[in-house]
Design a protein around this motif. Structure first.
Motif, short mmCIF file in Angstrom:
data_model
loop_
_atom_site.label_atom_id
_atom_site.label_comp_id
_atom_site.label_asym_id
_atom_site.label_seq_id
_atom_site.Cartn_x
_atom_site.Cartn_y
_atom_site.Cartn_z
N GLN A 176 -11.82 -9.27 -11.68
CA GLN A 176 -11.64 -7.81 -11.85
C GLN A 176 -11.47 -7.13 -10.49
O GLN A 176 -10.64 -6.24 -10.32
CB GLN A 176 -12.85 -7.21 -12.55
N ILE A 177 -12.27 -7.55 -9.50
CA ILE A 177 -12.19 -6.93 -8.18
C ILE A 177 -10.84 -7.26 -7.52
O ILE A 177 -10.20 -6.40 -6.90
CB ILE A 177 -13.39 -7.37 -7.30
N LEU A 178 -10.39 -8.51 -7.67
CA LEU A 178 -9.10 -8.88 -7.08
C LEU A 178 -7.97 -8.10 -7.72
O LEU A 178 -7.05 -7.63 -7.04
CB LEU A 178 -8.86 -10.39 -7.26
N ASN A 179 -8.03 -7.93 -9.05
CA ASN A 179 -7.00 -7.14 -9.74
C ASN A 179 -7.04 -5.69 -9.28
O ASN A 179 -6.00 -5.05 -9.10
CB ASN A 179 -7.18 -7.21 -11.25
N LEU A 180 -8.26 -5.18 -9.04
CA LEU A 180 -8.39 -3.80 -8.56
C LEU A 180 -7.72 -3.66 -7.19
O LEU A 180 -6.97 -2.70 -6.95
CB LEU A 180 -9.87 -3.43 -8.46
N LEU A 181 -7.95 -4.63 -6.29
CA LEU A 181 -7.33 -4.56 -4.96
C LEU A 181 -5.81 -4.56 -5.08
O LEU A 181 -5.11 -3.81 -4.40
CB LEU A 181 -7.80 -5.73 -4.08
N LYS A 182 -5.29 -5.41 -5.98
CA LYS A 182 -3.83 -5.45 -6.17
C LYS A 182 -3.31 -4.11 -6.69
O LYS A 182 -2.28 -3.62 -6.23
CB LYS A 182 -3.46 -6.57 -7.17
N ASP A 183 -4.03 -3.55 -7.66
CA ASP A 183 -3.59 -2.27 -8.24
C ASP A 183 -3.60 -1.16 -7.19
O ASP A 183 -2.69 -0.34 -7.11
CB ASP A 183 -4.51 -1.86 -9.40
N ILE A 184 -4.66 -1.17 -6.36
CA ILE A 184 -4.77 -0.14 -5.33
C ILE A 184 -3.60 -0.26 -4.36
O ILE A 184 -2.99 0.73 -3.96
CB ILE A 184 -6.12 -0.29 -4.58
N GLN A 185 -3.28 -1.49 -4.00
CA GLN A 185 -2.17 -1.69 -3.05
C GLN A 185 -0.86 -1.18 -3.64
O GLN A 185 -0.06 -0.56 -2.95
CB GLN A 185 -2.06 -3.17 -2.71
N LYS A 186 -0.68 -1.45 -4.96
CA LYS A 186 0.56 -0.99 -5.61
C LYS A 186 0.62 0.53 -5.61
O LYS A 186 1.65 1.14 -5.37
CB LYS A 186 0.56 -1.49 -7.07
N SER A 187 -0.53 1.18 -5.88
CA SER A 187 -0.48 2.63 -6.02
C SER A 187 -0.48 3.36 -4.67
O SER A 187 0.16 4.40 -4.55
CB SER A 187 -1.64 3.14 -6.90
N ARG A 203 -4.85 -17.35 -2.54
CA ARG A 203 -3.52 -17.64 -3.12
C ARG A 203 -3.11 -16.53 -4.09
O ARG A 203 -1.94 -16.18 -4.19
CB ARG A 203 -3.56 -18.99 -3.84
N PHE A 204 -4.10 -15.97 -4.79
CA PHE A 204 -3.81 -14.91 -5.74
C PHE A 204 -3.37 -13.62 -5.04
O PHE A 204 -2.47 -12.92 -5.50
CB PHE A 204 -5.06 -14.65 -6.58
N LEU A 205 -4.00 -13.34 -3.89
CA LEU A 205 -3.86 -12.00 -3.31
C LEU A 205 -2.88 -11.91 -2.15
O LEU A 205 -2.23 -10.89 -1.96
CB LEU A 205 -5.26 -11.56 -2.82
N ALA A 206 -2.80 -12.98 -1.34
CA ALA A 206 -2.16 -12.83 -0.03
C ALA A 206 -0.66 -13.08 -0.05
O ALA A 206 -0.16 -13.94 -0.77
CB ALA A 206 -2.82 -13.79 0.96
N ASP A 207 0.05 -12.35 0.82
CA ASP A 207 1.48 -12.62 1.06
C ASP A 207 1.62 -13.68 2.15
O ASP A 207 2.52 -14.50 2.10
CB ASP A 207 2.18 -11.33 1.54
N ARG A 208 0.74 -13.58 3.15
CA ARG A 208 0.76 -14.55 4.25
C ARG A 208 -0.66 -15.03 4.51
O ARG A 208 -1.63 -14.34 4.19
CB ARG A 208 1.32 -13.92 5.53
#
Ligand code: SF4
Length: 306
Positions: A176-187, A203-208
């Motif tokens: 849930q926290i990782l999804n929240l970080l992704k959502d925040i970055q998108k918004s 692997r789930f979160l990072a671009d590099r």
């Protein structure tokens, strides 16, 4: 070409300890572009957290330079708050237990002379706005970490550093926290410097990904390339030792051998004592930086897996 939001150039941090000098950072260079997530991985003591502290202005450099939004970072953490937010590993320790959590999320705004609505910040991080009057002990671990994320984002900094933000949480809450970080970055389009030894979340979160070993970045590149086609033997050993679904019944083994005393003055590759590929050249000569397209590594005899 995208301009860098964060640029760490040849950063060096030394600690004088009994028996010698530890170079916690020994020539680290990393860059983060706007909207990007860069993960820094490596075993405990490799320098990940020292790097975070240096970017926050909490740890002076003995050499090198850090620039954030084009301005050099020099030991002025309060002034940096509008440009970089921080989420620590343990949300319970990072929130004042005597303050209602609504006050904690507004603290960065107060310090910079602004006003804001704690309810709005709570909504942005998926918390019930009625929780603003609660104390940290009245929330679950996941809710406390959402408060800590809300506080880090209160000033809408372009960079947020997350140091093992899910390590103290249950597995179900981590997602849930990782999804929240992704959502925040998108918004809001912020960038993350994500520090972790948990390769699944990386692997789930990072671009590099930047792989650190004993104060140095030994390999850096796009996440999928690092995970599927590592060049540095230390990266390959880290991936091999990471828990996975197939290995659920086995405890992960750390990369083979002991980490050398960090006070050692190295000649040649500092991973040589643990590396299965080590040759005479590795012991006598510092490995050069090799650049392949948009990845780079420091190794005389890199792994070739594809
Ligand atoms: Fe191993 Fe040599 Fe590469 Fe170091 S330089 S990682 S010892 S192969």
């Amino acid at each position: 070409m995208t301009s860098d939001l964060l640029q760490v150039s040849d950063a060096q941090v030394e600690f004088h300890v009994a028996g010698g000098v530890v170079r916690a950072l020994d020539g680290v260079s990393i860059r983060v572009t706007p909207g990007e997530t860069v993960a820094v991985v490596g075993e405990s003591g490799c320098g990940k957290t020292t790097l975070a502290r240096a970017v926050l202005g909490l740890q002076p450099l003995s050499n090198g330079k850090i620039t954030l939004t084009g301005e050099e970072v020099r030991g002025t953490p309060r002034r940096l708050a509008e440009r970089v937010g921080m989420v620590w590993q343990d949300p319970y320790a990072s929130l004042n237990p005597k303050w209602r959590v609504g006050r904690s999320v507004l603290e960065p705004l107060y310090l910079s002379g602004r006003k804001g609505s704690p309810e709005k910040i709570f909504e942005e991080v998926g918390l019930d706005p009625r929780f603003v009057d609660r104390y940290p002990h009245q929330l679950s671990g996941g809710q406390r970490q959402r408060v800590a994320i809300g506080r880090a984002l209160a000033l809408k900094p372009p960079l947020v550093i997350c140091d093992e933000p899910t390590a103290a949480l249950d597995l179900s809450i981590r997602a849930q926290i990782l999804n929240l970080l992704k959502d925040i970055q998108k918004s809001n389009g912020c960038s993350f410097l994500y520090i972790s030894h948990d390769l699944t979340t990386v692997r789930f979160l990072a671009d590099r990904v930047a792989v650190m070993y004993l104060g140095r970045v030994v390999e850096e590149g796009p996440t999928e390339q690092i995970f599927t086609d590592p060049r540095h033997p230390y990266t390959a050993a880290l991936l091999e030792s990471a828990p996975s679904l197939e290995k659920l019944m086995h405890l992960p083994e750390p990369p083979v051998g002991e980490v050398p005393d960090p006070k050692t003055r190295f000649i040649g590759c500092r991973f040589a004592g643990r590396c299965p590929n080590a040759a005479d050249q590795c012991i006598g000569e510092d490995p050069p930086r090799t650049v392949e397209a948009d990845r780079s590594y420091f190794c005389h005899l890199p792994v070739k897996t594809s």
